[in-house]
Motif scaffolding. Structure first.
Motif, PDB file in Angstrom:
ATOM      1  N   MET A 266       0.848  -1.184   0.000  1.00 11.32           N
ATOM      2  CA  MET A 266       0.000   0.000   0.000  1.00 11.32           C
ATOM      3  C   MET A 266       0.889   1.242   0.000  1.00 11.32           C
ATOM      4  SD  MET A 266      -3.011  -1.081   2.679  1.00 11.32           S
ATOM      5  CE  MET A 266      -3.997   0.344   2.221  1.00 11.32           C
ATOM      6  N   GLY A 267       0.689   2.109  -0.994  1.00  7.83           N
ATOM      7  CA  GLY A 267       1.495   3.305  -1.112  1.00  7.83           C
ATOM      8  C   GLY A 267       1.641   3.693  -2.566  1.00  7.83           C
ATOM      9  N   ALA A 268       2.546   4.606  -2.852  1.00  6.48           N
ATOM     10  CA  ALA A 268       2.758   5.072  -4.218  1.00  6.48           C
ATOM     11  C   ALA A 268       3.981   4.373  -4.814  1.00  6.48           C
ATOM     12  CB  ALA A 268       2.897   6.594  -4.233  1.00  6.48           C
ATOM     13  N   VAL A 297      -6.935   8.090   2.010  1.00  2.00           N
ATOM     14  CA  VAL A 297      -7.803   7.808   0.856  1.00  2.00           C
ATOM     15  C   VAL A 297      -8.317   6.370   0.871  1.00  2.00           C
ATOM     16  CG1 VAL A 297      -6.571   9.515  -0.516  1.00  2.00           C
ATOM     17  CG2 VAL A 297      -5.945   7.093  -0.714  1.00  2.00           C
ATOM     18  N   VAL A 298      -7.837   5.562   1.788  1.00  2.00           N
ATOM     19  CA  VAL A 298      -8.288   4.170   1.885  1.00  2.00           C
ATOM     20  C   VAL A 298      -9.677   4.157   2.523  1.00  2.00           C
ATOM     21  CG1 VAL A 298      -7.786   1.889   2.824  1.00  2.00           C
ATOM     22  CG2 VAL A 298      -5.908   3.382   2.082  1.00  2.00           C
ATOM     23  N   ASP A 299     -10.698   3.835   1.719  1.00  2.00           N
ATOM     24  CA  ASP A 299     -12.073   3.851   2.212  1.00  2.00           C
ATOM     25  C   ASP A 299     -12.533   2.435   2.562  1.00  2.00           C
ATOM     26  OD1 ASP A 299     -12.513   2.659  -0.262  1.00  2.00           O
ATOM     27  OD2 ASP A 299     -13.364   4.458  -1.180  1.00  2.00           O
ATOM     28  N   GLU A 300     -13.772   2.338   3.036  1.00  2.00           N
ATOM     29  CA  GLU A 300     -14.298   1.049   3.484  1.00  2.00           C
ATOM     30  C   GLU A 300     -14.413   0.046   2.344  1.00  2.00           C
ATOM     31  OE1 GLU A 300     -14.737   0.009   6.540  1.00  2.00           O
ATOM     32  OE2 GLU A 300     -13.943   1.940   7.215  1.00  2.00           O
ATOM     33  N   LYS A 301     -14.693   0.530   1.138  1.00  2.00           N
ATOM     34  CA  LYS A 301     -14.791  -0.366  -0.018  1.00  2.00           C
ATOM     35  C   LYS A 301     -13.437  -1.025  -0.297  1.00  2.00           C
ATOM     36  CE  LYS A 301     -15.973  -0.437  -4.946  1.00  2.00           C
ATOM     37  NZ  LYS A 301     -16.425   0.383  -6.108  1.00  2.00           N
ATOM     38  N   LEU A 302     -12.372  -0.229  -0.254  1.00  2.00           N
ATOM     39  CA  LEU A 302     -11.034  -0.777  -0.483  1.00  2.00           C
ATOM     40  C   LEU A 302     -10.628  -1.699   0.657  1.00  2.00           C
ATOM     41  CD1 LEU A 302      -8.434  -0.969  -2.065  1.00  2.00           C
ATOM     42  CD2 LEU A 302      -7.698   1.210  -1.068  1.00  2.00           C
ATOM     43  N   VAL A 303     -11.005  -1.357   1.872  1.00  2.00           N
ATOM     44  CA  VAL A 303     -10.692  -2.207   3.016  1.00  2.00           C
ATOM     45  C   VAL A 303     -11.292  -3.594   2.826  1.00  2.00           C
ATOM     46  CG1 VAL A 303     -11.119  -2.574   5.488  1.00  2.00           C
ATOM     47  CG2 VAL A 303     -10.347  -0.331   4.674  1.00  2.00           C
ATOM     48  N   LYS A 342      -8.843   0.900  10.648  1.00  2.00           N
ATOM     49  CA  LYS A 342      -9.704   0.438   9.553  1.00  2.00           C
ATOM     50  C   LYS A 342      -9.394  -1.012   9.186  1.00  2.00           C
ATOM     51  CE  LYS A 342     -10.273   4.958   7.262  1.00  2.00           C
ATOM     52  NZ  LYS A 342      -9.964   5.744   6.024  1.00  2.00           N
ATOM     53  N   LEU A 343      -8.109  -1.387   9.295  1.00  2.00           N
ATOM     54  CA  LEU A 343      -7.675  -2.735   8.917  1.00  2.00           C
ATOM     55  C   LEU A 343      -7.623  -3.690  10.109  1.00  2.00           C
ATOM     56  CD1 LEU A 343      -4.749  -1.678   6.552  1.00  2.00           C
ATOM     57  CD2 LEU A 343      -6.931  -2.669   5.841  1.00  2.00           C
ATOM     58  N   ARG A 344      -8.327  -3.357  11.169  1.00  2.00           N
ATOM     59  CA  ARG A 344      -8.227  -4.128  12.418  1.00  2.00           C
ATOM     60  C   ARG A 344      -8.665  -5.576  12.264  1.00  2.00           C
ATOM     61  NH1 ARG A 344     -12.203  -0.447  12.628  1.00  2.00           N
ATOM     62  NH2 ARG A 344     -14.360  -1.132  12.932  1.00  2.00           N
ATOM     63  N   ASN A 345      -9.520  -5.885  11.268  1.00  2.00           N
ATOM     64  CA  ASN A 345     -10.004  -7.256  11.103  1.00  2.00           C
ATOM     65  C   ASN A 345      -9.108  -8.109  10.221  1.00  2.00           C
ATOM     66  OD1 ASN A 345     -12.323  -6.813  12.697  1.00  2.00           O
ATOM     67  ND2 ASN A 345     -13.412  -5.926  10.949  1.00  2.00           N
ATOM     68  N   HIS A 346      -8.096  -7.486   9.631  1.00  2.00           N
ATOM     69  CA  HIS A 346      -7.168  -8.264   8.796  1.00  2.00           C
ATOM     70  C   HIS A 346      -6.064  -8.837   9.689  1.00  2.00           C
ATOM     71  CE1 HIS A 346      -4.375  -9.471   5.670  1.00  2.00           C
ATOM     72  NE2 HIS A 346      -5.291  -9.194   4.757  1.00  2.00           N
TER      73      HIS A 346
END
Length: 441
Positions: A266-268, A297-303, A342-346
């Motif tokens: 994740m990044g550029a 910019v990482v939204d729930e859809k991307l998560v 946001k990524l706590r479930n991964h």
């Protein structure tokens, strides 16, 4: 300060011993006096060893900081460099960066300044004579001051060009850069108006000799050595191979498929190049990159996609926040904290350290157009380490790999080929990808 404290304790002990001598039996008094005499001898011998293991490092009289520094000392026994600032220094608290070079590379890790003393320690794998270069980055530094100027490249070297120290003993290291010949390295920096087509002009090339970094190779006793030796080819071949890394058209598991990926970075561009190196190193089509410049910019859809498709996630933001966002280290750390939540479930989310960038022309403008210099990057990494520790997520610190070669990037942005090669292999190993790879078997 330490000597004064020890002297004070010794005087108190001597006084206490004299009082006991008046009140106790002669035999006991004799024993105490012998102990005190032993302490005197031990203290004296310690100071003799300290003096014998110390050498002074010559300064560059053309340096901006020359008139501010009383002396620079090297203690061979303690592997310590001490910069003593003058009481009336114009720059009393400078930000320094130091490197040892020769048969191997080592960085000087500076501690917080105490009074007028700046102390740092180094580790190199072997004893012998090493070139030492210390540069001044800032006269003074505040991480929130985006307009503070770096010391100009013409004047930033503090030590003399031929400054040397003798290293008395080597240190055990996880990995290090070494050379078959004695190669002194000096900090690369880019004068103004030295971009193409002017880059080959003598006044530009004089401060830009990336080919010297090519003489160093990485060594470690871990499993990444096999991958490194396989792909560490000649300079001409590497330049050709370098252009196959195109992260906009090269294979990207996350972008080019709807299936599962072993790695999602994740990044550029720095993160996208990481996944391309892993793809080629391991001969896999299970590595991909999520092209995003900022963590917010990482939204729930991307998560949701990341949770469904990515076995391992490696987060690598920071470059754009420094360069374009002028984001303070504290604010950036808060952004990463929100992303980790946001990524706590991964189950498998990793962070990596922010890469260093060489001192390109935009960084040396005044005020700077780009703050991606070592001081800012170090502050970002300090904040990241703290956040990942607090959030219970692993942080992969690759600075022992890219730190000694921090200014080697050919394009003044991305890391040198050799550094990216080791960096990618190391991260792949840290997240478990080498355990099942035939390339590393």
């Amino acid at each position: 300060m330490i000597r004064l404290l020890c002297a004070g304790l010794f005087s108190a002990a001597l006084l206490a011993g004299s009082i006991l001598h008046l009140k106790e039996l002669p035999a006991l008094s004799f024993i105490k006096e012998r102990r005190l005499q032993g302490s005197v001898v031990e203290l004296f011998n310690s100071e003799v060893r300290e003096a014998q293991s110390q050498e002074y490092i010559r300064l560059d009289p053309d340096s901006t900081l020359y008139n501010d520094i009383a002396n620079i000392r090297h203690n061979r026994e303690r592997r310590r460099i001490t910069v003593e600032m003058k009481p009336n220094a114009r720059c009393p608290r400078p930000v320094l960066k130091g490197r040892l070079s020769g048969r191997a590379l080592g960085m000087i890790k500076w501690k917080a300044q105490e009074d007028n003393l700046i102390r740092g320690h180094y580790k190199v794998p072997c004893k012998g004579n090493f070139n030492i270069e210390i540069i001044g980055l800032y006269c003074a530094y505040e991480s929130n001051d985006i307009n503070r100027c770096l010391i100009h490249g013409e004047k930033h070297r503090v030590t003399a060009l031929d400054a040397m120290i003798h290293v008395a003993s080597g240190s055990e290291l996880e990995g290090y850069w070494r050379s078959n010949e004695v190669v002194p390295l000096y900090t690369r920096w880019q004068p103004q108006d030295c971009r193409r087509p002017n880059a080959r002009l003598p006044r530009c090339k004089h401060h830009d000799q990336p080919e010297l970094f090519d003489k160093y190779s990485f060594y470690t006793d871990s499993k990444i050595m096999k991958l490194y030796r396989k792909f560490d080819t000649s300079f001409a071949q590497r330049i050709k191979w370098y252009y196959t890394l195109d992260y906009s058209t090269g294979w990207n598991c996350f972008r080019d498929t709807n299936g599962k990926c072993d790695l999602c970075t994740m990044g550029a561009s720095h993160s996208l190049r990481l996944h391309r190196f892993v793809t080629i190193l391991l001969g896999t089509k299970k590595s991909g990159g999520v092209d995003t410049r900022y963590p917010e910019v990482v939204d729930e859809k991307l998560v949701k996609q990341l949770e469904l498709r990515c076995k391992n996630i490696v987060i690598g933001y920071g470059q754009h926040d420094i360069r374009y966002g002028n984001t303070s280290p504290d604010i950036f750390a808060k952004k990463i904290r929100v992303l980790l939540d946001k990524l706590r479930n991964h189950p498998r989310v990793f962070g990596r350290s922010v890469h260093y960038n060489p001192l390109g022309d935009e960084k040396l403008q005044c005020p700077p157009q780009d703050n991606r210099n070592p001081a800012w990057v170090d502050d970002y990494n300090i904040g990241l380490q703290r956040v990942y520790r607090q959030m219970g997520r692993p942080f992969i610190d690759t600075r022992f790999i890219d730190g000694p070669m921090w200014d080697s990037g050919l394009d003044w942005n991305h890391m040198h080929y050799k550094v990216e090669l080791v960096h990618a292999a190391y991260i792949a190993d840290q997240i478990g990808l080498l355990d099942s790879s035939p390339e590393s078997a």
